[in-house]
Structures are given as structure tokens and as C-alpha cells.
Motif scaffolding. Structure first.
Motif, PDB file in Angstrom:
ATOM      1  N   UNK A  39       0.836  -1.206   0.000  1.00  0.00           N
ATOM      2  CA  UNK A  39       0.000   0.000   0.000  1.00  0.00           C
ATOM      3  C   UNK A  39       0.869   1.254   0.000  1.00  0.00           C
ATOM      4  N   UNK A  40       1.839   1.313   0.907  1.00  0.00           N
ATOM      5  CA  UNK A  40       2.722   2.480   0.972  1.00  0.00           C
ATOM      6  C   UNK A  40       3.666   2.541  -0.224  1.00  0.00           C
ATOM      7  N   UNK A  41       4.143   1.403  -0.666  1.00  0.00           N
ATOM      8  CA  UNK A  41       5.083   1.376  -1.790  1.00  0.00           C
ATOM      9  C   UNK A  41       4.470   1.946  -3.069  1.00  0.00           C
ATOM     10  N   UNK A  42       3.175   1.744  -3.264  1.00  0.00           N
ATOM     11  CA  UNK A  42       2.542   2.222  -4.504  1.00  0.00           C
ATOM     12  C   UNK A  42       1.926   3.619  -4.376  1.00  0.00           C
ATOM     13  N   UNK A  43       2.081   4.249  -3.232  1.00  0.00           N
ATOM     14  CA  UNK A  43       1.592   5.617  -3.091  1.00  0.00           C
ATOM     15  C   UNK A  43       0.422   5.806  -2.155  1.00  0.00           C
ATOM     16  N   UNK A  82     -12.632   0.576  -2.983  1.00  0.00           N
ATOM     17  CA  UNK A  82     -11.447   1.330  -2.570  1.00  0.00           C
ATOM     18  C   UNK A  82     -10.998   0.910  -1.179  1.00  0.00           C
ATOM     19  N   UNK A  83     -11.916   0.871  -0.232  1.00  0.00           N
ATOM     20  CA  UNK A  83     -11.555   0.493   1.141  1.00  0.00           C
ATOM     21  C   UNK A  83     -11.060  -0.941   1.212  1.00  0.00           C
ATOM     22  N   UNK A  84     -11.693  -1.838   0.453  1.00  0.00           N
ATOM     23  CA  UNK A  84     -11.239  -3.226   0.438  1.00  0.00           C
ATOM     24  C   UNK A  84      -9.804  -3.321  -0.076  1.00  0.00           C
ATOM     25  N   UNK A  85      -9.527  -2.682  -1.217  1.00  0.00           N
ATOM     26  CA  UNK A  85      -8.189  -2.776  -1.799  1.00  0.00           C
ATOM     27  C   UNK A  85      -7.141  -2.128  -0.894  1.00  0.00           C
ATOM     28  N   UNK A  86      -7.479  -1.017  -0.289  1.00  0.00           N
ATOM     29  CA  UNK A  86      -6.553  -0.371   0.648  1.00  0.00           C
ATOM     30  C   UNK A  86      -6.207  -1.337   1.773  1.00  0.00           C
ATOM     31  N   UNK A  87      -7.211  -1.984   2.337  1.00  0.00           N
ATOM     32  CA  UNK A  87      -6.972  -2.927   3.428  1.00  0.00           C
ATOM     33  C   UNK A  87      -6.194  -4.143   2.932  1.00  0.00           C
ATOM     34  N   UNK A  88      -6.599  -4.702   1.804  1.00  0.00           N
ATOM     35  CA  UNK A  88      -5.953  -5.902   1.266  1.00  0.00           C
ATOM     36  C   UNK A  88      -4.451  -5.682   1.070  1.00  0.00           C
ATOM     37  N   UNK A  89      -4.099  -4.494   0.585  1.00  0.00           N
ATOM     38  CA  UNK A  89      -2.696  -4.227   0.266  1.00  0.00           C
ATOM     39  C   UNK A  89      -1.922  -3.625   1.428  1.00  0.00           C
ATOM     40  N   UNK A  90      -2.485  -3.623   2.625  1.00  0.00           N
ATOM     41  CA  UNK A  90      -1.710  -3.247   3.807  1.00  0.00           C
ATOM     42  C   UNK A  90      -1.976  -1.868   4.368  1.00  0.00           C
ATOM     43  N   UNK A  91      -3.027  -1.216   3.914  1.00  0.00           N
ATOM     44  CA  UNK A  91      -3.381   0.094   4.448  1.00  0.00           C
ATOM     45  C   UNK A  91      -4.346  -0.021   5.613  1.00  0.00           C
ATOM     46  N   UNK A 132      -2.139   4.568 -13.736  1.00  0.00           N
ATOM     47  CA  UNK A 132      -1.245   4.739 -12.587  1.00  0.00           C
ATOM     48  C   UNK A 132       0.205   4.666 -13.054  1.00  0.00           C
ATOM     49  N   UNK A 133       1.067   5.253 -12.303  1.00  0.00           N
ATOM     50  CA  UNK A 133       2.494   5.215 -12.610  1.00  0.00           C
ATOM     51  C   UNK A 133       3.158   4.202 -11.663  1.00  0.00           C
ATOM     52  N   UNK A 134       2.871   2.922 -11.909  1.00  0.00           N
ATOM     53  CA  UNK A 134       3.390   1.866 -11.038  1.00  0.00           C
ATOM     54  C   UNK A 134       4.683   1.300 -11.602  1.00  0.00           C
ATOM     55  N   UNK A 135       5.577   0.914 -10.707  1.00  0.00           N
ATOM     56  CA  UNK A 135       6.773   0.183 -11.110  1.00  0.00           C
ATOM     57  C   UNK A 135       6.327  -1.159 -11.681  1.00  0.00           C
ATOM     58  N   UNK A 136       7.076  -1.732 -12.606  1.00  0.00           N
ATOM     59  CA  UNK A 136       6.674  -3.006 -13.217  1.00  0.00           C
ATOM     60  C   UNK A 136       6.363  -4.110 -12.203  1.00  0.00           C
ATOM     61  N   UNK A 137       7.168  -4.253 -11.168  1.00  0.00           N
ATOM     62  CA  UNK A 137       6.904  -5.299 -10.165  1.00  0.00           C
ATOM     63  C   UNK A 137       5.581  -5.051  -9.457  1.00  0.00           C
ATOM     64  N   UNK A 138       5.310  -3.807  -9.095  1.00  0.00           N
ATOM     65  CA  UNK A 138       4.046  -3.486  -8.428  1.00  0.00           C
ATOM     66  C   UNK A 138       2.870  -3.716  -9.371  1.00  0.00           C
ATOM     67  N   UNK A 143      -1.755  -6.876 -10.804  1.00  0.00           N
ATOM     68  CA  UNK A 143      -2.507  -7.506 -11.887  1.00  0.00           C
ATOM     69  C   UNK A 143      -2.713  -8.995 -11.611  1.00  0.00           C
ATOM     70  N   UNK A 144      -1.703  -9.651 -11.096  1.00  0.00           N
ATOM     71  CA  UNK A 144      -1.835 -11.076 -10.756  1.00  0.00           C
ATOM     72  C   UNK A 144      -2.968 -11.280  -9.750  1.00  0.00           C
ATOM     73  N   UNK A 145      -3.026 -10.419  -8.746  1.00  0.00           N
ATOM     74  CA  UNK A 145      -4.103 -10.522  -7.764  1.00  0.00           C
ATOM     75  C   UNK A 145      -5.466 -10.326  -8.437  1.00  0.00           C
TER      76      UNK A 145
END
Length: 157
Positions: A39-43, A82-91, A132-138, A143-145
Motif C-alpha cells: 500500500x505504501x510502496x505504490x503511493x 477502494x476500502x477493500x483494496x486499501x486494506x488488502x494491500x496493507x493500508x 497509474x504510474x506503477x513500477x513493473x513489479x508493483x 494484476x496477478x491478484x
């Protein structure tokens, strides 16, 4: 700090505060400083707000797909995702505080989610991710998820 930590380990009569302080310092010392949530890594929240908003703009523009949503106003659905994804990714855990356990399969079961619906959802999400301006790994991780989640929600062929 080291003297305090050593005192807490050596002195059986060390105060609770000294012991707690030593434990907190050891935790900080042993935790890698670069360790942050996805969550923090992607902004953080702005990234997920943009992602979900871009997604729902496409839903709004597709009457056939939008018909799957029971509410005329997509605002509540946008907030939930939005809230689900924020929580899922560690927010923050606002989603669970408001809605309880995600139970994604159970929540989607009443809706006819076939291959076409799954693929449309994925197309809209891919388009949203591309804003979004995501790094390839992010990008690949997210996308895999989404691919796995979309397949798991499919309940018709």
C-alpha cells in the motif's frame, strides 16, 4: 539505550518500563527500516482512490455491465472497493471495521458473474491500472491478484 537494554536482561528486578523500553528498542533494531507495505510502496490512498475511480468511470459508461450493480449511484460501490483494496494491500482496516470480514465469494454470489462479466471487469481494471504510474513489479503483483480474484468471483460459465 544499550545500558537500559542490558539492565533489563540482567536485572531480574528491572522495572516494567525498562523492560518495555528495551523490548521496543530491540524491535526497532531488528526491523528492517525499508520494510513497508505494498500500500505504501505504490503511493497509499491516492493511488487506490485513482485506480478505483478510473475503474468506476468505465462501469458508469457501460450500461450492460453497470446493470450488474444493484445501486443506481455507484459511489457506495466505489467506496467499498477502494476500502477493500486499501486494506488488502496493507493500508488502514476501515473496510473490515465498516463491513466485517470481506467474504468476497459470498458477497458476489447473488450476481451473475460469467466469463463475459469477468473479462469486462478485468478489462476495466487493466485500463484503470494503466492510468497509474506503477513500477513493473508493483503492476505485475497487482494484476496477478486481480486476475486471480476475478476468476474466483466467477460463478457462471
Amino acid at each position: 539505550m544499550r545500558a537500559e537494554r542490558d539492565a533489563a536482561h540482567e536485572d531480574p528486578n528491572a522495572s516494567a518500563q525498562e523492560t518495555k523500553s528495551a523490548a521496543e528498542q530491540a524491535q526497532k533494531t531488528n526491523a528492517p527500516s525499508e520494510q513497508t507495505s505494498f500500500y505504501d510502496q505504490v503511493g497509499g490512498e491516492p493511488t487506490f482512490r485513482k485506480l478505483v475511480h478510473e475503474f468506476y468511470q468505465q462501469v458508469e459508461a457501460d450500461p450492460e455491465f453497470k446493470a450488474m450493480y444493484p445501486e443506481e449511484d455507484l459511489g457506495p460501490a466505489e467506496q467499498r472497493l477502494r476500502l477493500f483494496l486499501i486494506q488488502y494491500w496493507g493500508g488502514p482496516t476501515d473496510y473490515s471495521q465498516l463491513r466485517g470480514h470481506p467474504r468476497l465469494r459470498a458477497r458476489h454470489m447473488p450476481f451473475h458473474v460469467d466469463t463475459k462479466a469477468r473479462d469486462t471487469w478485468l478489462k476495466f481494471m487493466r485500463n484503470a491500472m494503466d492510468t497509474l504510474d506503477l513500477a513493473p513489479l508493483h503492476y505485475d503483483t497487482m494484476w496477478d491478484y486481480f486476475e486471480r480474484a476475478a476468476r474466483a468471483m466467477q460463478n457462471q460459465h
